[in-house]
Every structure is written in C-alpha cells, then in structure tokens.
Design a protein around this motif. Structure first.
Motif, short mmCIF file in Angstrom:
data_model
loop_
_atom_site.label_atom_id
_atom_site.label_comp_id
_atom_site.label_asym_id
_atom_site.label_seq_id
_atom_site.Cartn_x
_atom_site.Cartn_y
_atom_site.Cartn_z
N GLU A 26 0.81 -1.22 0.00
CA GLU A 26 0.00 0.00 0.00
C GLU A 26 0.85 1.27 0.00
OE1 GLU A 26 -2.97 2.29 3.04
OE2 GLU A 26 -3.11 0.11 2.95
N ARG A 27 1.90 1.28 0.83
CA ARG A 27 2.63 2.53 1.01
C ARG A 27 4.07 2.49 0.56
NH1 ARG A 27 0.97 2.44 6.49
NH2 ARG A 27 2.97 3.31 7.08
N GLY A 28 4.62 1.33 0.33
CA GLY A 28 6.01 1.22 -0.09
C GLY A 28 6.95 1.04 1.08
N PHE A 29 8.11 0.50 0.77
CA PHE A 29 9.12 0.17 1.78
C PHE A 29 9.49 1.37 2.63
CE2 PHE A 29 13.59 -0.12 3.04
CZ PHE A 29 13.60 -1.32 3.73
N CYS A 98 1.72 -8.20 -13.48
CA CYS A 98 2.58 -7.06 -13.15
C CYS A 98 1.81 -5.75 -13.02
CB CYS A 98 3.69 -6.91 -14.19
SG CYS A 98 4.93 -8.21 -14.07
N GLU A 99 0.57 -5.72 -13.49
CA GLU A 99 -0.25 -4.52 -13.34
C GLU A 99 -0.95 -4.47 -11.98
OE1 GLU A 99 -2.87 -4.23 -16.71
OE2 GLU A 99 -1.24 -3.67 -18.04
N ARG A 104 3.32 -4.34 -8.68
CA ARG A 104 3.95 -3.12 -9.18
C ARG A 104 4.78 -2.46 -8.10
NH1 ARG A 104 -0.31 0.23 -10.51
NH2 ARG A 104 -0.73 -1.16 -12.24
N ARG A 105 4.19 -2.31 -6.90
CA ARG A 105 4.89 -1.60 -5.82
C ARG A 105 6.05 -2.41 -5.27
NH1 ARG A 105 4.64 3.21 -2.42
NH2 ARG A 105 2.55 3.41 -3.25
N ILE A 166 5.82 -0.36 -18.18
CA ILE A 166 4.40 -0.20 -17.88
C ILE A 166 4.22 0.37 -16.48
CG2 ILE A 166 2.21 -1.42 -17.53
CD1 ILE A 166 3.31 -3.50 -19.64
N ALA A 167 4.94 -0.18 -15.51
CA ALA A 167 4.79 0.25 -14.12
C ALA A 167 5.12 1.71 -13.91
CB ALA A 167 5.66 -0.62 -13.21
#
Length: 195
Positions: A26-29, A98-99, A104-105, A166-167
């Motif tokens: 949700e928020r990233g590392f 991958c979408e 993606r994140r 794409i990402a």
C-alpha cells in the motif's frame, strides 16, 4: 499440548510476513517503519531482527513470497496450456500480473531500489527462469545455436523491462499495448505458427 519451538518460529515469521506485505504494497518500503510492522504483527522488534535481520531482510522475504506466487500462477497456466498460443498467453498473463498494485509496488518499484539491482535480477531469475526454460524448450526455434537457457535469460530480461516500462508509465494502458505488441513481434520466431 504446547506449541513446539518450530511452531512458534513459523507463527512469528508468518505474522511478520502477513503484517508487512499489505503495508509494503500500500505505502512502499520507505513509508513503513519497522515499529509499525512489529505492532501490526503482534511481535517484538527483537523477533523481527531474529528472523529477518532487519526491515530490509523482511522485505526480501515478502518479495520472494510475491515472486513465488507469481511463478506458481504462471506455472499453472503453462500446465493447463499445451496449444500453440501458450507463449503469447503466458506473456499476456505475466503483464496482467505485473499490473496488480502489489506486484507493481513491491516487485517492480521497491525491490530494485531496496535489494539492489543485482540481487533483484538474481531473484527474478531464480523464480521465473526455470519456468521460462521449460516453456521455450518446446519451441522449434530452440536448437544448439539458440539453447533454451540462453533464450530464456534474454526473454526474461526483455519481459521484465517491459513490465518496468508499464509500471512507471504516465499512460500504463497505452504502454501495455505497445509493450505486448513489441514483445510479441520480438519473440515471433519463438512462437510456433497457429494452425
């Protein structure tokens, strides 16, 4: 009967993975603290350090969990396949996967930065390469001059690069169409003709 030490170890590792994965997705590392993860998991900071070393080690375990799931999903598609359209369908399915926001994140945005490019590429290859070698081995285009392991490494690199494009695109829908079309053209002689 009280849980064994192995049961407790597995329960702690599972709790950490299950708490960290949605937070990273949700928020990233960078936006998730180790304290937040251990609170959500209901364990101590010492448990995180004991099982994974640090937040980066836990992220690596989450990334590997994502990669394992992705690889299994594609392996199931390949096992159910067997027709001439298998390689294009597998490519399309990979790009679909991958979408997903989580993939993606975690796998395409954070993993190269957090784990380093070399480690990220090695793990990508560890999970998907064997499946790709098996898939390409059935192609009539594979022979001694173009062996499946070499072709698989090149195909994997191109497909992952396509997923990255794409990402990170401002227009992922248009970029997806261009990437899929370009990869299909690029790998055209690896795909047996239909009919």
């Amino acid at each position: 009967m009280a849980p064994s030490q192995e049961d407790r170890r597995l329960a702690t590792q599972t709790a950490l993975l299950e708490a960290a994965r949605p937070l990273f997705a949700e928020r990233g590392f960078a936006a998730v603290s180790a304290d937040e993860i251990v609170r959500a998991a209901g364990v101590t900071r010492g448990a995180l350090h004991h099982h994974y070393g640090d937040k980066r080690g836990l992220f690596r375990a989450v990334f590997e969990q994502v990669e394992l799931g992705l690889t299994q999903e594609l392996a199931d598609l390949v096992a159910d396949g067997g027709d001439d359209d298998l390689l294009p369908r597998a490519l399309s399915a990979f790009l679909d996967i991958c979408e997903r926001d989580e993939v993606r994140r975690i796998a395409l945005t954070d993993a190269p930065a957090v784990l380093g490019w070399q480690t990220w590429r090695e793990l990508e290859a560890q999970y998907g390469l064997g499946l790709l070698i098996a898939l390409l081995s059935a192609s009539p285009a594979v022979d001694d001059s173009r062996p499946a392991p070499l072709l698989a490494q090149l195909v994997l690199s191109a497909v992952v690069e396509g997923a990255l494009l794409i990402a990170h695109s401002d227009d992922p829908i248009a970029t997806r169409a261009q990437v899929e079309s370009s990869l299909t053209a690029l790998f055209g002689d690896l795909i047996p003709p239909s009919g």
